[in-house]
Design a protein around this motif. Structure first.
Motif, mmCIF file in Angstrom:
data_model
loop_
_atom_site.group_PDB
_atom_site.id
_atom_site.type_symbol
_atom_site.label_atom_id
_atom_site.label_comp_id
_atom_site.label_asym_id
_atom_site.label_seq_id
_atom_site.Cartn_x
_atom_site.Cartn_y
_atom_site.Cartn_z
ATOM 1 N N ALA A 408 -1.076 -2.916 17.369
ATOM 2 C CA ALA A 408 0.174 -2.435 16.780
ATOM 3 C C ALA A 408 -0.098 -1.446 15.655
ATOM 4 C CB ALA A 408 1.000 -3.615 16.272
ATOM 5 N N GLN A 409 -1.121 -1.708 14.843
ATOM 6 C CA GLN A 409 -1.420 -0.821 13.718
ATOM 7 C C GLN A 409 -2.064 0.493 14.166
ATOM 8 O OE1 GLN A 409 -1.950 -4.053 10.107
ATOM 9 N NE2 GLN A 409 -3.783 -3.365 11.134
ATOM 10 N N LEU A 410 -2.698 0.482 15.341
ATOM 11 C CA LEU A 410 -3.340 1.693 15.865
ATOM 12 C C LEU A 410 -2.511 2.384 16.944
ATOM 13 C CD1 LEU A 410 -7.022 0.389 16.216
ATOM 14 C CD2 LEU A 410 -6.124 1.910 14.441
ATOM 15 N N ARG A 461 -4.635 3.014 9.672
ATOM 16 C CA ARG A 461 -3.186 3.259 9.622
ATOM 17 C C ARG A 461 -2.788 3.915 8.300
ATOM 18 N NH1 ARG A 461 1.467 3.834 12.623
ATOM 19 N NH2 ARG A 461 3.257 3.079 11.461
ATOM 20 N N ILE A 462 -3.345 3.436 7.206
ATOM 21 C CA ILE A 462 -3.014 3.995 5.894
ATOM 22 C C ILE A 462 -3.502 5.434 5.786
ATOM 23 C CG2 ILE A 462 -3.478 3.824 3.417
ATOM 24 C CD1 ILE A 462 -3.645 0.779 3.800
ATOM 25 N N ILE A 463 -4.729 5.702 6.247
ATOM 26 C CA ILE A 463 -5.308 7.048 6.132
ATOM 27 C C ILE A 463 -4.516 8.052 6.978
ATOM 28 C CG2 ILE A 463 -7.331 8.451 6.692
ATOM 29 C CD1 ILE A 463 -9.037 5.984 5.987
ATOM 30 N N GLN A 464 -4.104 7.628 8.175
ATOM 31 C CA GLN A 464 -3.454 8.562 9.089
ATOM 32 C C GLN A 464 -1.969 8.773 8.792
ATOM 33 O OE1 GLN A 464 -4.957 6.505 12.795
ATOM 34 N NE2 GLN A 464 -5.154 8.631 13.434
ATOM 35 N N ASN A 467 2.956 7.970 4.930
ATOM 36 C CA ASN A 467 4.402 7.929 4.695
ATOM 37 C C ASN A 467 5.174 7.198 5.788
ATOM 38 O OD1 ASN A 467 4.093 9.504 2.330
ATOM 39 N ND2 ASN A 467 4.031 11.382 3.580
ATOM 40 N N GLN A 468 4.468 6.634 6.763
ATOM 41 C CA GLN A 468 5.151 5.942 7.866
ATOM 42 C C GLN A 468 4.583 4.534 8.042
ATOM 43 O OE1 GLN A 468 5.201 8.332 11.479
ATOM 44 N NE2 GLN A 468 5.040 10.215 10.296
ATOM 45 N N TRP A 471 4.898 -1.517 4.846
ATOM 46 C CA TRP A 471 3.997 -2.206 3.924
ATOM 47 C C TRP A 471 4.179 -3.717 3.971
ATOM 48 C CZ3 TRP A 471 -0.121 -0.051 1.806
ATOM 49 C CH2 TRP A 471 -0.169 1.343 1.717
ATOM 50 N N PHE A 472 5.369 -4.161 4.287
ATOM 51 C CA PHE A 472 5.607 -5.601 4.425
ATOM 52 C C PHE A 472 4.669 -6.181 5.483
ATOM 53 C CE2 PHE A 472 8.370 -8.810 6.778
ATOM 54 C CZ PHE A 472 7.962 -9.880 5.998
ATOM 55 N N ALA A 473 4.661 -5.557 6.656
ATOM 56 C CA ALA A 473 3.810 -6.040 7.746
ATOM 57 C C ALA A 473 2.333 -5.837 7.421
ATOM 58 C CB ALA A 473 4.169 -5.321 9.046
ATOM 59 N N LEU A 474 1.990 -4.670 6.848
ATOM 60 C CA LEU A 474 0.585 -4.358 6.589
ATOM 61 C C LEU A 474 -0.036 -5.341 5.588
ATOM 62 C CD1 LEU A 474 -1.512 -2.114 7.372
ATOM 63 C CD2 LEU A 474 -1.023 -1.135 5.126
ATOM 64 N N VAL A 475 0.665 -5.620 4.493
ATOM 65 C CA VAL A 475 0.126 -6.525 3.480
ATOM 66 C C VAL A 475 0.095 -7.961 3.998
ATOM 67 C CG1 VAL A 475 0.467 -7.448 1.145
ATOM 68 C CG2 VAL A 475 0.836 -5.010 1.595
ATOM 69 N N ALA A 476 1.128 -8.350 4.764
ATOM 70 C CA ALA A 476 1.132 -9.695 5.344
ATOM 71 C C ALA A 476 -0.044 -9.880 6.294
ATOM 72 C CB ALA A 476 2.455 -9.958 6.073
#
Length: 622
Positions: A408-410, A461-464, A467-468, A471-476
């Protein structure tokens, strides 16, 4: 007088809920605004009734009113006031009252702050009042916390259970009950959506907000319960796959699945049926857990009660709430509105598989929890399902979940990035699993691969796409990876020994030396203890830290407890606990070096922190 006033408040609130939910439901069904809006006065009376009962019970504890059975059994005059307050939910009757009150509080907050359509809210409150009424009747007829000791009552109480005299037990039960109350509201929102056949955007927004807050409370409650078990019980573990632990973990898994399904529902109305199903079964499993904890069918340090009559009453409540909901869901299944377009993107497919994985994990844990009880009831035999079963199920689930999270992140990345994440994750996993000293190379490799895949895909995901990012899902997800590393560190790299120790004894363990220096007698208001003084030395015999484990004896009831001496560190904990006394000077002592164990709870804190990003983003979109 306190007991009579408390009982009156319980009866008033419970019967108000019981007699009002049917007229409100019928009024909503027939579009009769007078009856449909009856939920407002009914909810206020119910809330203030249970609030009065809770405050009166607290007053009885603070004033040492031992004419009330519940107070006499769970307090005494020497108990500090903050423990007297926590004793309100220290056993079955008071904790049940607290749970019902939190359901009322959730309901009132929803009524005040939600902007859902009026008829939808009426259906929600009809269901909520029905649940509150049934649980209130259970409290009155089987578990009244204001039952009297009259005409004779003790001058002092028996004391609060020593294992509950801990800061973790002050906050752990209320947090879980707030989560369980949130599950009740999520259930009612799902039922209201089922009645309507669809959810409008505002109703989806309400359900999402309630689900996130519920998930937060369940996460905090499970995390704090695990931390309490590690610090207080003296066995050095943090999760035992105990039936009561599982009873709070299963709803958390289902709520996690529902949150992922809500991602699709918010944008394109897909998975509405899945969301409603998770709403129903999440609360159903919560009620099953209530039955397990309060019926006496299992023996656990976490269990509240052992009265089969209460278990029968709870089974009736379970049947009256869950069976009609499941039947109604089955009959309305094809009428629930979902988009005709059945195509899914790669990201949506990952979400769907993630939801299915979480649901399947819940069912496997439920099976392992209930099967010994069913076996005992049907075949009159004894059967135990322990950690090996749950680990063999859950470890593959964690690996699959990590793969889905990474996918999902990629999802917008090109194949070289996918290949890089996979190759680096496999390389790190193989090194840790097969090139370092650990207990199980396979489990170590799988755990490290899972955490590495989540972290590396999140970094990409953060590097690419700065702005999209959700963060809720990413930090969790990062919190999950950190917790996985904590589990791997503790279970696969820890050093542990159970040895005989007394003054002058030393024991090497790992790269450290534990030296038992002396035993001191200490005296506190509620207990006295033999307190060990253990020095921890490095290989150059320099003192790194000093630990003070205790073997406590409580004055009120003679109960003995072990209080571990723990040195908490970012990279490892040093853990010493005193067992039975073997001679006038020697004890059985557990020595442990626990790498990364604090990361288990650090990951939980990151999951809690992730909610800040959800609400910040939510506010920007308003």
């Amino acid at each position: 007088m306190i007991g009579e006033l408390g009982s009156f408040a319980l009866v008033l609130a419970s019967f108000c809920a019981v007699i009002s939910f049917i007229p409100i439901a019928l009024g909503a069904a027939k579009q009769n605004q007078f009856w449909a809006r009856l939920w407002k006065p009914a909810m206020l009376v119910t809330f203030f009734g249970f609030t009065a009962a809770l405050l009166l019970l607290g007053y009885a504890f603070l004033t040492n009113d031992f004419s009330i059975v519940y107070v006499a059994n769970h307090s005494n005059r020497s108990l500090p006031d903050f423990y007297k307050v926590s004793a309100i939910w220290g056993s079955h009757e008071g904790s049940m009252l607290l749970w019902i009150w939190t359901i009322c509080a959730w309901s009132l907050c929803y009524g005040i702050f939600s902007r859902d359509e009026a008829n939808f809210k009426s259906n929600v409150f009809a269901a909520m009042l029905g649940i509150i009424g049934l649980l209130g009747l259970f409290l009155i007829f089987t578990s009244n916390p204001f039952a009297r000791n009259l005409p004779f009552y003790p001058l002092d109480g028996k004391d609060l259970n020593p294992i509950l005299q801990d800061i973790g037990m002050i906050f752990h039960p209320p947090l879980l009950f707030l989560g369980y109350a949130g599950l009740a509201l999520v259930f009612c929102l799902g039922i209201a959506g089922l009645v309507k056949g669809k959810l409008l955007s505002q109703e989806v927004s309400s359900l999402t907000t309630v689900s996130v807050i519920t998930w937060l409370f369940l996460t905090a409650g499970n995390m704090l319960g695990s931390w309490w078990a590690y610090n207080e019980l003296g066995w050095g573990g943090w999760w035992f796959w105990d039936p009561v632990e599982n009873s709070s973990f299963i709803p958390w898994l289902l709520m996690t699945g529902q949150l992922h399904a809500l991602l699709l529902l918010r944008y394109n109305q897909k998975l509405l049926r899945t969301v409603i199903a998770c709403s129903i079964f999440g609360f159903a499993f919560c009620l099953i857990g209530t039955f397990i904890v309060r019926s006496g069918v299992i023996q656990s340090v976490h269990a509240f009660a052992s009265d089969p009559n209460r278990g029968n009453f709870l089974l009736c409540i379970l049947a009256l709430i869950v069976l009609p909901a499941i039947f109604y869901f089955a009959t309305k299944f094809n009428k629930v509105s979902e988009p005709k377009d059945s195509s899914f993107t790669i990201a949506e497919i990952s979400v769907i598989f993630g939801v299915l994985l979480l649901v399947f994990s819940s069912l496997c844990i439920l099976f392992g929890t209930l099967y010994p009880l069913i076996y005992q009831a049907v075949w009159n035999g004894s059967l135990s399902i322990g950690a090996p079963y749950f680990n063999s199920i859950f470890v593959p689930m964690v690996v699959l979940a990590a793969i889905l999270i990474s996918a999902a992140q990629l999802r917008y990345s090109r194949w070289p990035i996918w290949a890089g994440v996979v190759c680096w994750s496999i390389a790190i996993a193989c090194y840790c699993g097969f090139m370092t000293a650990n207990n199980s190379p396979v489990y170590t490799a799988l755990g490290v691969f899972s955490a590495s895949a989540i972290v590396l895909s999140g970094i990409c995901r953060i590097i690419q796409y700065k702005n999209q990012i959700n963060w809720f899902a990413l930090v969790a997800h990062l919190g999950i990876a950190v917790s996985i590393l904590g589990v791997v560190g503790d279970t696969q790299y820890q050093h542990e020994a159970v040895v005989r120790m007394g003054p002058g004894y030393g024991r090497p363990l790992g790269d450290l030396i534990f030296v038992y220096d002396r035993t001191a007698k200490v005296d506190y208001p509620s207990f006295y203890a033999d307190e060990g003084h253990v020095m921890v030395l490095n290989d150059e015999e320099e003192v790194l830290t000093e630990l003070y484990p205790q073997r406590q004896t409580f004055k009120s009831n003679g109960m003995q407890m072990t209080a571990a001496g723990i040195s908490h560190g970012f990279f490892r904990d040093l853990y010493v606990s005193m067992g039975n006394k073997l001679s006038s000077t020697d004890y059985l002592v557990r020595l442990s070096i626990k790498p990364l164990v604090s990361w288990i709870w650090l990951g939980g804190c990151l999951m809690l922190l992730s909610a800040i990003f959800f609400f910040v983003r939510r506010r920007k979109n308003v």
